[in-house]
Scaffold this motif. Structure first.
Motif, PDB file in Angstrom:
ATOM      1  N   SER A   7      11.554  22.767 -11.902  1.00  0.00           N
ATOM      2  CA  SER A   7      10.258  22.399 -11.335  1.00  0.00           C
ATOM      3  C   SER A   7       9.363  23.627 -11.273  1.00  0.00           C
ATOM      4  O   SER A   7       9.823  24.761 -11.095  1.00  0.00           O
ATOM      5  N   PHE A   9       5.423  25.226  -9.985  1.00  0.00           N
ATOM      6  CA  PHE A   9       4.250  25.096  -9.134  1.00  0.00           C
ATOM      7  C   PHE A   9       3.010  25.109 -10.016  1.00  0.00           C
ATOM      8  O   PHE A   9       2.823  26.010 -10.817  1.00  0.00           O
ATOM      9  N   ILE A  44       3.504  19.583  -8.476  1.00  0.00           N
ATOM     10  CA  ILE A  44       4.799  20.130  -8.852  1.00  0.00           C
ATOM     11  C   ILE A  44       5.238  19.396 -10.106  1.00  0.00           C
ATOM     12  O   ILE A  44       5.372  18.171 -10.116  1.00  0.00           O
ATOM     13  N   ARG A  46       7.901  18.534 -12.636  1.00  0.00           N
ATOM     14  CA  ARG A  46       9.367  18.497 -12.701  1.00  0.00           C
ATOM     15  C   ARG A  46       9.764  18.025 -14.089  1.00  0.00           C
ATOM     16  O   ARG A  46       9.255  17.014 -14.554  1.00  0.00           O
ATOM     17  N   LYS A  67      11.875  26.582 -10.278  1.00  0.00           N
ATOM     18  CA  LYS A  67      13.069  26.391  -9.473  1.00  0.00           C
ATOM     19  C   LYS A  67      13.993  25.431 -10.194  1.00  0.00           C
ATOM     20  O   LYS A  67      13.542  24.527 -10.902  1.00  0.00           O
TER      21      LYS A  67
ATOM     22  N   VAL B 385       2.270  31.724  -4.542  1.00  0.00           N
ATOM     23  CA  VAL B 385       3.585  31.126  -4.331  1.00  0.00           C
ATOM     24  C   VAL B 385       4.648  32.066  -4.895  1.00  0.00           C
ATOM     25  O   VAL B 385       4.504  32.558  -6.009  1.00  0.00           O
ATOM     26  N   PHE B 390       9.084  28.676  -3.003  1.00  0.00           N
ATOM     27  CA  PHE B 390       8.802  27.511  -3.812  1.00  0.00           C
ATOM     28  C   PHE B 390       9.896  26.470  -3.680  1.00  0.00           C
ATOM     29  O   PHE B 390      11.087  26.764  -3.720  1.00  0.00           O
ATOM     30  N   SER B 391       9.478  25.234  -3.488  1.00  0.00           N
ATOM     31  CA  SER B 391      10.439  24.147  -3.396  1.00  0.00           C
ATOM     32  C   SER B 391      10.025  23.080  -4.383  1.00  0.00           C
ATOM     33  O   SER B 391       8.859  22.962  -4.730  1.00  0.00           O
ATOM     34  N   ASP B 392      10.987  22.285  -4.827  1.00  0.00           N
ATOM     35  CA  ASP B 392      10.646  21.198  -5.750  1.00  0.00           C
ATOM     36  C   ASP B 392      10.033  20.023  -5.014  1.00  0.00           C
ATOM     37  O   ASP B 392       9.582  19.064  -5.613  1.00  0.00           O
ATOM     38  N   LYS B 393      10.030  20.084  -3.669  1.00  0.00           N
ATOM     39  CA  LYS B 393       9.495  18.972  -2.892  1.00  0.00           C
ATOM     40  C   LYS B 393       8.069  19.279  -2.431  1.00  0.00           C
ATOM     41  O   LYS B 393       7.803  20.310  -1.819  1.00  0.00           O
ATOM     42  N   VAL B 394       7.167  18.364  -2.724  1.00  0.00           N
ATOM     43  CA  VAL B 394       5.772  18.532  -2.306  1.00  0.00           C
ATOM     44  C   VAL B 394       5.687  18.706  -0.795  1.00  0.00           C
ATOM     45  O   VAL B 394       4.947  19.550  -0.282  1.00  0.00           O
ATOM     46  N   MET B 397       6.242  22.196   0.439  1.00  0.00           N
ATOM     47  CA  MET B 397       5.124  23.085   0.157  1.00  0.00           C
ATOM     48  C   MET B 397       3.979  22.815   1.134  1.00  0.00           C
ATOM     49  O   MET B 397       3.339  23.746   1.616  1.00  0.00           O
ATOM     50  N   GLU B 398       3.762  21.539   1.407  1.00  0.00           N
ATOM     51  CA  GLU B 398       2.689  21.211   2.360  1.00  0.00           C
ATOM     52  C   GLU B 398       3.042  21.704   3.754  1.00  0.00           C
ATOM     53  O   GLU B 398       2.182  22.163   4.503  1.00  0.00           O
ATOM     54  N   GLN B 401       2.252  25.331   3.915  1.00  0.00           N
ATOM     55  CA  GLN B 401       0.822  25.514   4.114  1.00  0.00           C
ATOM     56  C   GLN B 401       0.458  25.328   5.578  1.00  0.00           C
ATOM     57  O   GLN B 401      -0.288  26.110   6.163  1.00  0.00           O
ATOM     58  N   ARG B 419      -4.717  28.099   0.982  1.00  0.00           N
ATOM     59  CA  ARG B 419      -4.588  27.561  -0.373  1.00  0.00           C
ATOM     60  C   ARG B 419      -3.452  28.270  -1.091  1.00  0.00           C
ATOM     61  O   ARG B 419      -3.442  29.501  -1.199  1.00  0.00           O
ATOM     62  N   LEU B 420      -2.488  27.484  -1.563  1.00  0.00           N
ATOM     63  CA  LEU B 420      -1.389  28.071  -2.334  1.00  0.00           C
ATOM     64  C   LEU B 420      -1.840  28.204  -3.774  1.00  0.00           C
ATOM     65  O   LEU B 420      -2.372  27.259  -4.347  1.00  0.00           O
TER      66      LEU B 420
END
Lengths: 148, 443
Positions: A7, A9, A44, A46, A67, B385, B390-394, B397-398, B401, B419-420
Motif C-alpha cells: 500500500s 500513501f 491509499i 493498495r 507498506k 508521511v 504510514f498505515s494501510d488503513k485510511v 491515517m485520519e 491527523q 495536512r498529510l
C-alpha cells in the motif's frame, strides 16, 4: 496461504498516482489487482503484484512510503449470495474485516476477493474449517499464466 | 458629556509623567534604575551571578549609559527558571500571576505585587488617555481574559480611567457586534485582524459601523502595518491606535500611540528602552534600527533588566506635537526570531516540532503555512508521511491527523489544519530550514 499486498500513501493532487505507476511499469512490474481508498485529502493505493519485494524496493528508493500487509485472497462463488455466505462464516467466528476488494481474475464460476483481516491467521483457520478456498501465492502464479 | 474626541483632547492627571522635562525624566530614570538593579542583584540569583561574572556590582551603575555594561535577560531565562525562579518578592507579596506561551510546552510565568498592579493600571490609564478616552467612554474589552495579560491589563486600566468597561473577552463575533451596537460602545480593545473580521461580518448581522458610536480602536497583541491602519480607517469611522506591550515586562501598556498616531510613546519612566545591534549586542546610534531591549524601572515581583524583546524597531526622539517627551517606537512589523504571532497568540515552530515528536515518536519534515481568510489568521501544518506512521488503513491515517491536530490545539490553543503530504515534497535546506511560509501578506 497469505498474499503480500503493498500500500502506498497518495496525496490528493495530480501526478501522485501516475508517478509510482510509471516507476513500476519501467521496472516491468505488472499490477495483478488493486483498489484505492480515499479520504478527503489523501488516498491509499493498495495493490498486489507478483514480485512484491522488487516493487517495495523500487518504490522506497523512489522516495515513496510503502507498506506491506498480509491479506487473504478468498474464492467466492460467482452467484447471488456468494459474498453473503462467506461473510456469515466470518461473522459467526467474530472475525473483523478491515477492508476488501475484488481480483480481476476469475476462473470458471468463481471470483476472487481480497480480504484484509486484523488477524489473518485466525481467518485462514476459520475459512478452511468452513470449506472456503483461499488463493495463495503459488495458486496465484498458476492462474496468472496466460491460458492457451 | 463631551464627545470622546474633541480636538483639544482631555488631559488626565495620571498622564503628567508623559510630559516631564527631559532633564527631570533622565534623573528619575537613573534613580529608579539604580534601585531596581540593586533589588535584582540582591534578590535574583541568576542576575547576581551574571553581574559577578562580569565583575559588576550595583555600584557600577553611575550613569544611564552604564546600563549597556549589564548582562541581558532572555526569554529562555524565564523558561529555565520556571515557574518562580526570577521572582524578587516573597510569594506572600505576589498578588497576581499571569502566564504566556513559551517555546516549549511550559508557559512563561510573570508576577505582580500590589504596587506592580497599581503601576500597570496607571500606564494603562495613560494609554487610554493618550488616544483621547476618558470617563464617560464605554470600552469593550475583547482581549482574552485569563492567564493572558491582555484582558485583565486593559480591564483594570479602563476601570481606573473611570470608563464603563465591558469585559466581553474574545470570540463570538455575533455577540461582539450586538454589544457594540446595543451598549453604545465608544472604544474597542482587540487585535487589529479581529477588528477587520468584525467589519467583514457586520453586514451579516445587520450592524452598520457608520451608525455606531464606536470612534476608537486600541489595537495590539500582534504586529500590524500602516497599510492595515489606513484600511481600517477607510472602512470604518474609527481611529486606530497601536498599543505595545509584552507579558515579560508588564503586559499591555508598555507603549501607546497618542492622537498623532506616529508610533507608540514608551512610558519610559517605568520601562527604560535601548536599541541594540542584533549580532553584537552593542547599543545602536540614535534613530538606528535594531532590537528593542527593555528594563523595568519599578517592578517589584519580577524586575527585568535588559530584556531582549526580539522586536526590531527604532526609537524616535524628535518632538511629538502632542508635547510628550517620551520617545516613540517606530511601528514594529517584524521579529528577529522565528516566533509567529497568530491571532494575537505567540507560536514557535519548536512547539509544533514538540507535538509531532510526541505524537509520532519521530520528527517528520513539516511546514507551517499561514494565511489570512476573511481577516482571520489560519494555520496549516503540512506533515510528510513517514514509514513509521504510514498505515494501510485510511482510518489510522485520519486518526493520526486528528491526534496531531488536538495535541497542537492543547499546546498552542489554536486549531490548525493538518495536512498529510507525500514524503520529499517539502522544501529541504542547508542550515536553518524555512519552516514557516507566511502568506498573510500584512498589506
Amino acid at each position: 496461504m497469505k498474499l503480500k499486498q503493498l500500500s502506498l500513501f497518495v496525496e490528493n493532487k495530480p501526478g501522485s498516482l501516475s508517478g509510482p505507476c510509471r516507476a513500476l511499469a519501467a521496472a516491468g512490474v505488472n499490477l495483478v489487482t488493486f483498489s484505492i481508498a480515499d479520504s478527503q485529502e489523501f488516498g491509499i493505493f493498495r495493490f498486489i503484484v507478483r514480485e512484491w519485494e522488487k516493487a517495495l524496493d523500487l518504490l522506497e528508493k523512489g522516495g515513496w512510503v510503502a507498506k506491506v500487509t498480509d491479506v487473504v485472497a478468498v474464492e467466492v462463488p460467482d452467484q447471488p449470495g456468494g459474498l453473503a455466505g462467506i461473510l456469515e462464516i466470518l461473522e459467526k467466528a467474530g472475525l473483523n474485516v478491515e477492508y476488501m476488494y475484488a481480483f480481476t481474475l476469475k476462473r470458471n464460476d468463481k471470483g476472487v476477493l481480497v480480504f484484509r483481516f486484523d488477524d489473518p491467521d485466525a481467518a485462514l483457520r476459520v475459512l478452511r474449517a468452513g470449506g472456503i478456498s483461499v488463493v495463495g501465492s503459488a495458486e496465484l502464479e498458476v492462474r496468472l499464466r496466460p491460458s492457451r | 458629556m463631551t464627545s470622546s474626541h474633541d480636538p483639544v483632547g482631555s488631559f488626565h492627571p495620571a498622564s503628567a509623567p508623559d510630559y516631564l522635562p527631559l532633564a527631570q525624566l533622565r534623573d528619575l530614570q537613573l534613580r529608579r534604575l539604580k534601585a531596581i538593579v540593586r533589588r535584582a542583584y540582591e534578590r535574583v540569583g541568576l542576575f547576581r551571578e551574571r553581574m559577578q561574572a562580569k565583575g559588576l556590582t550595583p555600584d557600577s551603575l553611575k550613569g544611564l549609559e552604564d546600563l549597556a555594561k549589564l548582562p541581558f535577560t532572555e526569554k529562555s531565562d524565564l523558561r529555565d527558571t520556571y515557574p518562580f525562579g526570577l521572582f524578587a518578592s516573597p510569594m506572600e507579596e505576589v498578588v497576581r500571576l499571569h502566564a504566556s506561551s513559551g517555546t516549549t510546552g511550559k508557559p512563561i510565568v510573570v508576577a505582580y505585587t500590589r504596587e506592580d498592579l497599581d503601576v500597570w493600571s496607571s500606564v494603562m490609564v495613560r494609554s487610554f488617555a493618550a488616544c483621547g478616552l476618558h470617563q464617560g467612554d464605554v470600552i469593550q474589552n475583547a482581549y482574552g481574559y485569563g492567564l493572558f495579560t491582555g484582558g485583565l491589563g486593559a480591564h483594570y486600566g479602563a476601570e481606573a480611567l473611570g470608563a464603563t468597561v465591558i469585559p466581553i473577552s474574545g470570540g463570538n463575533t455575533q455577540r461582539q457586534l450586538m454589544v457594540m451596537q446595543d451598549f453604545g460602545v465608544t472604544a474597542l480593545c482587540c487585535t487589529p485582524s479581529y477588528f477587520l473580521h468584525l467589519l467583514d461580518r457586520a453586514e451579516e448581522f445587520g450592524v452598520d459601523f457608520r451608525k455606531l458610536r464606536l470612534r476608537v480602536g486600541v489595537f495590539g497583541a500582534e504586529p500590524w502595518t500602516e497599510a492595515m491602519r489606513r484600511r481600517i480607517q477607510a472602512d470604518s469611522p474609527i481611529k486606530a491606535y497601536d498599543i505595545y506591550g509584552l507579558s515579560e515586562i508588564i503586559g499591555p501598556g508598555v507603549a501607546m500611540e497618542c492622537r498623532c498616531q506616529s508610533g507608540p510613546h514608551i512610558f519610559e519612566d517605568h520601562f527604560y528602552p535601548e536599541i541594540i545591534h542584533l549580532k553584537t549586542g552593542q547599543p545602536c546610534a540614535p534613530g538606528e534600527e535594531g532590537e528593542l531591549v527593555l528594563t523595568t524601572l519599578s517592578k517589584n515581583a519580577m524586575p527585568m533588566i535588559r530584556y531582549r524583546t526580539h522586536d526590531i524597531t527604532a526609537l524616535a526622539d524628535d518632538p511629538c506635537p502632542c508635547g510628550r517627551t517620551l520617545r516613540r517606537i517606530v511601528r514594529i512589523a517584524r521579529r528577529s526570531d522565528d516566533m509567529i504571532i497568530l491571532r494575537g497568540v505567540n507560536v514557535y515552530p519548536s512547539q509544533i516540532e514538540g507535538v509531532l515528536l510526541a505524537v509520532e515518536g519521530t520528527l517528520p519534515h513539516y511546514q507551517i503555512i499561514l494565511t489570512r481568510k476573511q481577516d482571520l489568521d489560519e494555520m496549516e501544518v503540512e506533515v510528510e508521511v513517514t514509514p513509521e506512521v504510514f498505515s494501510d488503513k485510511v482510518g489510522a491515517m485520519e486518526q493520526l491527523q486528528k491526534r496531531i491536530g488536538s495535541a497542537l490545539e492543547s499546546t498552542i490553543g489554536i486549531r490548525a489544519t493538518i495536512r498529510l503530504v507525500q514524503p520529499r515534497t517539502l522544501q529541504r535546506s542547508e542550515g536553518k530550514a524555512k519552516r514557516v511560509i507566511d502568506r498573510r501578506n500584512l498589506q
